[in-house]
Design a protein around this motif. Structure first.
Motif, mmCIF file in Angstrom:
data_model
loop_
_atom_site.group_PDB
_atom_site.id
_atom_site.type_symbol
_atom_site.label_atom_id
_atom_site.label_comp_id
_atom_site.label_asym_id
_atom_site.label_seq_id
_atom_site.Cartn_x
_atom_site.Cartn_y
_atom_site.Cartn_z
ATOM 1 N N PHE A 128 10.375 -11.979 18.972
ATOM 2 C CA PHE A 128 9.430 -12.880 19.599
ATOM 3 C C PHE A 128 8.626 -13.612 18.530
ATOM 4 O O PHE A 128 7.838 -13.008 17.821
ATOM 5 C CB PHE A 128 8.514 -12.052 20.500
ATOM 6 N N GLY A 129 8.855 -14.907 18.369
ATOM 7 C CA GLY A 129 8.113 -15.689 17.389
ATOM 8 C C GLY A 129 8.832 -16.976 17.053
ATOM 9 O O GLY A 129 9.960 -17.216 17.483
ATOM 10 N N ARG A 130 8.181 -17.827 16.274
ATOM 11 C CA ARG A 130 8.711 -19.149 15.987
ATOM 12 C C ARG A 130 9.865 -19.129 14.984
ATOM 13 O O ARG A 130 10.686 -20.030 14.969
ATOM 14 C CB ARG A 130 7.607 -20.045 15.419
ATOM 15 N N GLU A 131 9.893 -18.120 14.130
ATOM 16 C CA GLU A 131 10.854 -18.139 13.041
ATOM 17 C C GLU A 131 12.030 -17.208 13.287
ATOM 18 O O GLU A 131 11.956 -16.274 14.085
ATOM 19 C CB GLU A 131 10.165 -17.739 11.728
ATOM 20 N N VAL A 132 13.118 -17.482 12.584
ATOM 21 C CA VAL A 132 14.274 -16.582 12.568
ATOM 22 C C VAL A 132 14.608 -16.297 11.108
ATOM 23 O O VAL A 132 15.130 -17.170 10.406
ATOM 24 C CB VAL A 132 15.503 -17.200 13.266
ATOM 25 N N PRO A 133 14.285 -15.111 10.592
ATOM 26 C CA PRO A 133 14.723 -14.737 9.234
ATOM 27 C C PRO A 133 16.236 -14.551 9.282
ATOM 28 O O PRO A 133 16.731 -13.505 9.677
ATOM 29 C CB PRO A 133 13.994 -13.422 8.968
ATOM 30 N N GLU A 134 16.962 -15.572 8.898
ATOM 31 C CA GLU A 134 18.385 -15.624 9.232
ATOM 32 C C GLU A 134 19.207 -14.511 8.597
ATOM 33 O O GLU A 134 20.107 -13.963 9.237
ATOM 34 C CB GLU A 134 18.949 -17.002 8.873
ATOM 35 N N ALA A 135 18.939 -14.167 7.334
ATOM 36 C CA ALA A 135 19.779 -13.164 6.671
ATOM 37 C C ALA A 135 19.714 -11.798 7.362
ATOM 38 O O ALA A 135 20.756 -11.240 7.746
ATOM 39 C CB ALA A 135 19.402 -13.050 5.198
ATOM 40 N N VAL A 148 17.715 -9.692 21.573
ATOM 41 C CA VAL A 148 17.437 -10.874 22.390
ATOM 42 C C VAL A 148 16.173 -11.534 21.853
ATOM 43 O O VAL A 148 15.153 -10.860 21.670
ATOM 44 C CB VAL A 148 17.240 -10.516 23.883
ATOM 45 N N TYR A 149 16.257 -12.823 21.585
ATOM 46 C CA TYR A 149 15.066 -13.595 21.230
ATOM 47 C C TYR A 149 14.425 -14.123 22.500
ATOM 48 O O TYR A 149 15.114 -14.506 23.453
ATOM 49 C CB TYR A 149 15.432 -14.768 20.333
ATOM 50 N N ILE A 150 13.108 -14.161 22.518
ATOM 51 C CA ILE A 150 12.373 -14.799 23.610
ATOM 52 C C ILE A 150 12.054 -16.219 23.150
ATOM 53 O O ILE A 150 11.244 -16.437 22.260
ATOM 54 C CB ILE A 150 11.105 -14.015 23.969
ATOM 55 N N GLY A 151 12.740 -17.192 23.740
ATOM 56 C CA GLY A 151 12.667 -18.581 23.293
ATOM 57 C C GLY A 151 14.024 -19.019 22.771
ATOM 58 O O GLY A 151 14.747 -18.220 22.155
ATOM 59 N N ARG A 152 14.389 -20.271 23.047
ATOM 60 C CA ARG A 152 15.704 -20.772 22.623
ATOM 61 C C ARG A 152 15.828 -20.759 21.112
ATOM 62 O O ARG A 152 14.927 -21.197 20.406
ATOM 63 C CB ARG A 152 15.928 -22.208 23.129
ATOM 64 N N ARG A 153 16.961 -20.262 20.608
ATOM 65 C CA ARG A 153 17.208 -20.197 19.169
ATOM 66 C C ARG A 153 18.592 -20.749 18.865
ATOM 67 O O ARG A 153 19.596 -20.166 19.260
ATOM 68 C CB ARG A 153 17.138 -18.745 18.662
ATOM 69 N N PRO A 154 18.675 -21.889 18.161
ATOM 70 C CA PRO A 154 19.975 -22.467 17.819
ATOM 71 C C PRO A 154 20.540 -21.957 16.497
ATOM 72 O O PRO A 154 21.654 -22.315 16.118
ATOM 73 C CB PRO A 154 19.647 -23.962 17.718
ATOM 74 N N GLU A 155 19.767 -21.128 15.781
ATOM 75 C CA GLU A 155 20.200 -20.678 14.470
ATOM 76 C C GLU A 155 21.463 -19.816 14.534
ATOM 77 O O GLU A 155 21.875 -19.384 15.599
ATOM 78 C CB GLU A 155 19.079 -19.884 13.779
ATOM 79 N N LEU A 156 22.042 -19.568 13.371
ATOM 80 C CA LEU A 156 23.256 -18.757 13.216
ATOM 81 C C LEU A 156 24.408 -19.298 14.051
ATOM 82 O O LEU A 156 25.189 -18.542 14.636
ATOM 83 C CB LEU A 156 22.990 -17.291 13.586
ATOM 84 N N GLY A 157 24.499 -20.614 14.122
ATOM 85 C CA GLY A 157 25.603 -21.227 14.844
ATOM 86 C C GLY A 157 25.592 -20.934 16.332
ATOM 87 O O GLY A 157 26.647 -20.919 16.975
#
Length: 328
Positions: A128-135, A148-157
């Motif tokens: 839950f938050g604005r960022e995605v620490p991708e690694a 599961v992220y709360i909020g749409r996340r387009p990261e990691l393809g």
């Protein structure tokens, strides 16, 4: 979840050696190169000790993790995130699940990565938050760990499961309402930062009204003269990005009031997910929390599901929107 036996096999050592190193037993003599190799393999595999490791290998602990990316847990009911977390708690309780709050949101990057690895102590985790620490998140996804992220996340393809709000459709609906009332010259005021929710709102605005001029704030205030000049230029409606900070709405409302303008008589004002009751739409915060828990349980139990879900945002009529003055 990786086991000590997996670490021993890859590192080429005995499982007893792995147990010694990971258990922090300093009294046992061991070559430093061996110790470092064990730690490196454990790090690569994302190993963490499991609190219910003595159970059967495929048993569940009924523990769901919650990683908020915030330095303080929002327990104040006035906090915009409080309804989401209330929904998470209520749904977890109804399904017989306990929650673990994971910390490590501040400090060095290594500390955050270690905290994210610890989420594997639970059956699955809500982020839950604005960022995605991708690694570190990518390592969880690649390992098949339910999250599961709360909020749409387009990261990691697009591989991250999420439950979000359908800001595109809701924003377009607000603009369509304004156009239906007769507004033709509209300004959209947004905040300077970037986030998927900001991109979605903007997309919805421009889908419904491609000629809308977009204004980005460069600070917490909007000059009063800017509002007066827009009115002189024929602008009859302002649409404002709604965010967790509420900066854009406060800036616009303050400037409109300071300019001596009446809403909606002189200028209509709509907020894309703003304060309760204000014209625009409502973000289904509590439902997002509830749906996220249900989706996480479905992933944990290997049920057929839709891993990326957007929820409908109920429109809010409010009193801030009306026909343009020129058409009355």
């Amino acid at each position: 979840m990786p086991r000590q036996a997996d670490i021993a096999r890859i590192a080429g050592v005995s499982q007893a050696a792995v147990s010694v190193v990971l258990g922090g037993k300093q009294t046992v003599r061991m070559a430093e190169s061996t110790r470092l190799r064990i730690l490196e393999v454990a790090e690569d595999l994302g190993y963490v000790p499991h609190p219910v490791a003595k159970r059967l290998a495929h048993s569940r602990s009924n523990l769901l993790g919650l990683y908020t990316f915030r330095t303080a847990f929002p327990t104040n009911e006035a906090d915009i995130y409080h309804p989401i977390l209330s929904g998470v708690e209520a749904e977890a309780a109804s399904l017989g699940q306990d929650l673990i709050l994971f910390t490590g949101t501040s400090g060095p990057e290594a500390r955050q990565e270690a905290a994210i690895r610890r989420t594997r102590m639970a059956d699955g985790c809500l982020f839950f938050g604005r960022e995605v620490p991708e690694a570190p998140v990518a390592r969880l996804v690649d390992a098949g760990f339910p999250l599961v992220y709360i909020g749409r996340r387009p990261e990691l393809g697009g591989r991250i499961p999420y439950v979000g709000a359908d800001y595109v459709a809701a924003s377009a609906e607000v603009l369509e309402r304004l156009i239906g009332l007769g507004h033709r010259k509209i300004r959209y005021v947004r905040e300077p930062d970037e986030a998927p929710s900001s991109e979605d709102r903007l997309l919805g605005v421009l889908q419904a009204a491609p000629d809308t001029e977009v204004v980005r704030l460069d600070g917490p205030a909007l000059p009063v003269d800017a509002v007066r000049s827009w009115l002189a230029d024929g602008v009859t409606a302002l649409v404002v990005e709604g965010t967790d900070t509420g900066t854009a709405y406060r800036a616009v409302r303050t400037a409109v009031d300071a300019a001596g303008l009446a809403v909606p008589d002189d200028l209509s004002l709509a907020v894309l997910g703003g304060p309760p009751g204000v014209s625009g739409f409502e973000v289904p915060m509590q439902e997002m929390g509830r749906h996220a828990v249900r989706l996480l349980i479905e992933l944990i139990t290997d049920q057929a599901t839709t891993p990326q879900q957007l929820l409908w945002c109920p429109p809010v009529a409010g009193r801030e929107v009306g026909p343009p003055r020129s058409t009355e």
